[in-house]
Design a protein around this motif. Structure first.
Motif, PDB file in Angstrom:
ATOM      1  N   LEU A 158       5.932 -12.672  13.110  1.00  0.00           N
ATOM      2  CA  LEU A 158       4.793 -12.416  13.990  1.00  0.00           C
ATOM      3  C   LEU A 158       4.818 -10.979  14.510  1.00  0.00           C
ATOM      4  N   ALA A 159       5.998 -10.527  14.918  1.00  0.00           N
ATOM      5  CA  ALA A 159       6.119  -9.163  15.440  1.00  0.00           C
ATOM      6  C   ALA A 159       5.835  -8.130  14.355  1.00  0.00           C
ATOM      7  N   ALA A 160       6.231  -8.427  13.116  1.00  0.00           N
ATOM      8  CA  ALA A 160       5.974  -7.500  12.014  1.00  0.00           C
ATOM      9  C   ALA A 160       4.477  -7.311  11.815  1.00  0.00           C
ATOM     10  N   TYR A 161       3.722  -8.418  11.880  1.00  0.00           N
ATOM     11  CA  TYR A 161       2.269  -8.290  11.741  1.00  0.00           C
ATOM     12  C   TYR A 161       1.663  -7.589  12.948  1.00  0.00           C
ATOM     13  N   ARG A 162       2.107  -7.966  14.136  1.00  0.00           N
ATOM     14  CA  ARG A 162       1.559  -7.344  15.345  1.00  0.00           C
ATOM     15  C   ARG A 162       1.760  -5.835  15.343  1.00  0.00           C
ATOM     16  N   ASP A 163       2.963  -5.384  14.947  1.00  0.00           N
ATOM     17  CA  ASP A 163       3.297  -3.966  15.023  1.00  0.00           C
ATOM     18  C   ASP A 163       2.825  -3.169  13.809  1.00  0.00           C
ATOM     19  N   PHE A 164       2.715  -3.817  12.639  1.00  0.00           N
ATOM     20  CA  PHE A 164       2.354  -3.099  11.409  1.00  0.00           C
ATOM     21  C   PHE A 164       1.349  -3.907  10.585  1.00  0.00           C
ATOM     22  N   PRO A 165       0.184  -4.204  11.109  1.00  0.00           N
ATOM     23  CA  PRO A 165      -0.741  -5.122  10.430  1.00  0.00           C
ATOM     24  C   PRO A 165      -1.245  -4.615   9.088  1.00  0.00           C
ATOM     25  N   LYS A 166      -1.342  -3.302   8.915  1.00  0.00           N
ATOM     26  CA  LYS A 166      -1.914  -2.760   7.685  1.00  0.00           C
ATOM     27  C   LYS A 166      -0.966  -2.868   6.495  1.00  0.00           C
ATOM     28  N   VAL A 167       0.285  -3.189   6.756  1.00  0.00           N
ATOM     29  CA  VAL A 167       1.278  -3.273   5.684  1.00  0.00           C
ATOM     30  C   VAL A 167       1.079  -4.515   4.821  1.00  0.00           C
ATOM     31  N   PHE A 168       0.558  -5.584   5.418  1.00  0.00           N
ATOM     32  CA  PHE A 168       0.637  -6.895   4.768  1.00  0.00           C
ATOM     33  C   PHE A 168      -0.635  -7.260   4.009  1.00  0.00           C
TER      34      PHE A 168
END
Length: 844
Positions: free
Chosen positions: A190-200
């Motif tokens: 969840l934190a990965a998406y919150r902090d870096f949403p454009k990566v996924f």
């Protein structure tokens, strides 16, 4: 195992390359096999088994063969592990994109790349392993496993009580499931998406199968974890800690239904008691519940923030309350062996929970105050700077709460938290600066997990303070994971594709079926002393890394070594965050004011589209819980004996309802006039499939029984039948599936048709009004009505947003027709001040 070169070929190679090849066998250059960004810290390590030293090195461009950079090597660091001499080769000043090798003395490095998007796609690649670890429906195997979990132990209910706990992820290459590691993994995703949403990317459906569902795959994976955690915290005072125990170590097998727990295919589900537990002679040292409850609360709170889910918000608050009520640690339960997760810290979990709850509900300052108080309980993660720790003794491996809390504080308090991070980093640095690999992380079980987490702490400290003093240490940890280590191998299966990576991990997928476990981070090297004293380790093939083993530390790419070469779900989830950060670059500016602005901008850009509705497998299963509205929904296919009675009752009480009917029902001449009449009265009519197809297997929900073409054609026929009544797609965009049974694929196909899948709200027996007395699941009309009233009175939200499903007709064998109870039901709902409306009005 790695491929071995036949002896004759070795002899020929030696005769051709002469002394250079012989010299190469005594010295090596270790690099990050993934490559480097142009403006990043870039350091390789030269290591030798001889006492000679080097003073300089060069970089050669692969395409042209030209030397493009030359620099001095660092001072010699002396011996480390199997090596007699080592030094660092810093080429951070060289930023030209391209493909290169490093030459240092007689040693030549593998090829590497310098390019801005060198880490592009790596976080998504590691998500493959998370999907493969799914329990319940496994999208890699396209089959289901562990669907019978499980029966309770140690709980307030009688032992062996049945509870639905299927789903989640298998913890590692065995199939145990732990709430602690799962909640931690969920938070990281969840934190990965919150902090870096454009990566996924969005390349998979919620069930993990290929497709698009307008949601990042990392959120699909996090939701899979959240859904399981909801089952492990089903009531405000019920919290479960794990499924199965080390009886699971029955032997390597592809995940399936396990039958060696003495209860058919059910596995034990351990309740969080806060006291010592253990199946056999060994017991853990549990003292409370807070370590588990805090992890639940933080995952639910962040999930509630991103998904705008009121159920998660409620569970976040109840888990938090359990943590406050029962402070202390809740360790995993051992069985026949002495190994278990020996977590000894808990205030860090409650600190993170408080910080996440404050983000979820910023008006409530008590969470912020409590989180800061808990931060004092663990200022520095205890393993930082030490030589050893017990298995998972300090978990998670860094204090995640300091990061979340520091972002929300200013001034002295914020500076204090970041000071804790610096002190911990410096403790590691004092050890790391003494060797060429900058290695200060102890070689205990899951040393790669510790390395990943420590690199994250360095990253967070750097981005939150602007202090780059430890950036080379941070990069060294990252480089270690991808080849800049004594063995010259990446620790992630299949990443990079062109490099030396694990091929024979401790995994049934690879060992039994040769299935790739793409993206899995293996445990990592352990002290030689640990390896020699572990139970049941036997290497099954010659050790291709024998040259690089030492009394200090060992690593084996051999499925027989479960201590160094077993991939873990939670370690991989942490790595996904780190890789996302590397791909995205430093997104946050370093000044205090700019940081606050950047945090606000990030929060705005990462919100999932807000919705007050509750979804289940892609279908809306409940409307807004804050609105005292509900929809009476009627479905019909073969039987329509109650249609006239229902029509009269609705007209007498001035209620508008919704009818979802199959194509063959719409075409039945017996009901044609009645449907016309009810449509003219303003009732909603929608599709229910044409021929009432069963879309998926009852036992294996994600196993489709129809193709997409069959689904579309059948639905088109349903709409064709509806057009005879002047009902078109625009008028009837909500679709209720036949048998009220579907999966994520059906939801996705429905969305591709421009429609929205809906289903009844679970919790009552209203949908059981089709049952007949000869069925085991038979429910009388009185039972059904009682279930609706009981649910309404016992739940805080009552029937708010409910989609209450009733059938328009039943088999003649059922003489106790529930639709005859409709007048009484409507009167009760009216007395309770509910607004009865159509599905269209409820969900618009």
């Amino acid at each position: 195992m790695k491929k071995f070169i036949p002896e004759l070929v070795i002899i020929l190679l030696l005769s051709i390359t002469g002394f250079n090849a012989i010299a190469q066998t005594s010295s090596w250059v270790r690099i990050n096999l993934l490559g480097y960004k142009p403006n990043s810290t870039k350091v390789a390590v030269w290591c030798s088994k001889e006492k000679n030293i080097i003073t300089n090195f060069t970089i050669v461009e692969v395409t042209s063969g030209k030397t493009v950079y030359a620099a001095k090597a660092s001072n010699a660091f002396g011996g480390y592990g199997p090596f007699t001499q080592t030094c660092r080769l810093n080429f951070s000043a060289f930023a030209r994109p391209g493909r290169y090798i490093i030459k240092a003395g007689s040693a030549t490095s593998p090829e590497f790349t310098i390019i801005q998007d060198v880490y592009k796609g790596t976080a998504n690649f590691c998500l493959r392993y998370m999907r493969q670890q799914r329990s319940g429906f496994n999208p890699f195997l396209k089959d289901s496993c562990h669907t019978h979990d499980g029966y309770t132990l140690y709980g307030p209910m009688p032992d062996s009580t049945r509870i639905d706990a299927s789903g989640g992820w298998h913890d590692a290459s065995d199939y145990l499931q732990y709430a602690t590691t799962s909640a931690n993994a969920t938070w990281h995703l969840l934190a990965a998406y919150r902090d870096f949403p454009k990566v996924f990317a969005d390349e998979h459906l919620a069930n993990g199968l290929p497709g698009k569902n307008n949601q990042a795959d990392v959120l699909d994976e996090a939701r899979w974890g959240l859904n399981w955690l909801l089952k492990m915290h089903p009531k405000k005072d019920w919290l479960f800690n794990q499924i199965a125990d080390d009886r699971d170590h029955h032997g390597m097998r592809i995940p399936k239904e396990d039958s060696f727990y003495g209860r058919g295919y059910e596995r034990p589900v351990y309740f969080c008691t806060g006291t010592p537990q253990g199946f056999g002679r060994y017991k853990n040292r549990s003292t409370g519940v807070a370590s588990t409850a805090g992890k639940f609360a933080s995952a639910f709170a962040l999930g509630a923030t991103l998904f705008h889910d009121p159920v998660m918000k409620s569970r976040a608050l109840s888990a938090w309350s359990l943590g406050i009520e029962k402070p202390g640690v809740c360790q995993t339960a051992p069985g026949r062996s002495p190994y278990f997760y020996e977590e000894d810290n808990w205030t860090d979990d409650m600190e993170l929970a408080g910080a996440c709850l404050y983000s979820m509900a910023p008006a409530n300052k008590k969470f912020l105050t409590a989180a800061y108080k808990y931060a004092k309980g663990e200022t520095i993660t205890p393993w930082l700077g030490t030589d050893t720790a017990r298995h998972y003794q300090w978990y998670p491996f860094i204090n995640l709460g300091h990061y979340e809390l520091a972002k929300q504080l200013q001034g002295k308090e914020r500076k204090e938290l970041l000071g804790y991070y610096k002190q911990g980093i410096d403790r590691v640095w004092q050890k790391a600066k003494q060797n060429a690999f900058y290695r200060g992380v102890p070689f205990i079980w899951c040393s790669n997990n510790l390395t990943t987490s420590f690199a994250m702490q360095c990253y967070w400290y750097r981005t939150l303070t602007g202090d780059a003093a430890y950036s080379e240490l941070e990069q060294a940890c990252f480089d270690w994971l991808f080849g800049c280590n004594p063995w010259g191998t990446s620790m992630v299966y299949g990443l990079p594709a062109w490099g030396d990576t694990p091929v024979d991990p401790h995994s049934a997928f690879t060992h039994l079926k040769q299935y790739p476990i793409d993206g899995g981070l293996v445990d990592g090297p352990v002290y030689g002393s640990i390896y020699k004293n572990l139970i049941g380790i036997t290497l099954n093939e010659p050790d291709e890394y024998a040259t690089f083993q030492s009394d200090l530390v060992v690593y084996h790419d051999d499925y027989g070594d479960y201590s160094t070469n077993e991939p873990t779900m939670d370690g991989t989830a942490s790595l996904i965050y780190l890789l996302a950060a590397k791909e995205a670059g430093t997104l946050v500016k370093t000044s205090g004011t700019t940081l606050k602005q950047a945090s606000q901008q990030t929060a705005l850009s990462t919100k999932v589209t807000p919705t007050p509705f509750t979804y289940d497998h892609g279908a809306i299963a409940r409307g807004d819980l804050k609105q005292k509205k509900l929809a009476l929904v009627f479905t019909g296919d073969e039987y329509g004996d109650g249609l006239g009675s229902i029509s009269r009752t609705l007209q007498q009480h001035n209620v508008k309802a919704s009818f979802f009917l199959t194509g063959r029902f719409y075409r039945n001449d017996m009901y044609r006039a009645m449907i016309w009449h009810m449509k003219m009265k303003g009732h909603y009519f929608g599709p229910h499939s044409d021929r009432h197809l069963l879309y998926s297997d009852w036992g294996k929900r994600d196993s489709l029984l129809v193709t997409r073409e069959q689904f579309v054609q059948d639905l088109e026929s349903n709409y064709t039948a509806m057009q005879a009544y002047g009902i078109n797609r625009q008028d009837a965009r909500f679709f209720l599936p036949p048998f009220e049974w579907y999966n994520d694929s059906i939801a996705s196909w429905t969305k591709q048709q421009g429609l929205q899948l809906v289903n009844f709200t679970p919790g009552t027996y209203s949908n059981a009004d089709y049952t007949t007395p000869d069925m085991k699941n038979y429910r009388s009309s009185n039972d059904i009505l009682d279930s609706i009233i009981t649910y309404e009175q016992r739940n805080s939200a009552g029937l708010n947003g409910f989609i209450l499903l009733i059938h328009v007709g039943t088999h003649p064998n059922r003489t106790d027709k529930f639709y005859l109870q409709l007048p009484g039901l409507i009167n009760y709902l009216r007395q309770r001040k509910y607004e009865l409306t159509t599905i269209k009005e409820l969900l618009n």
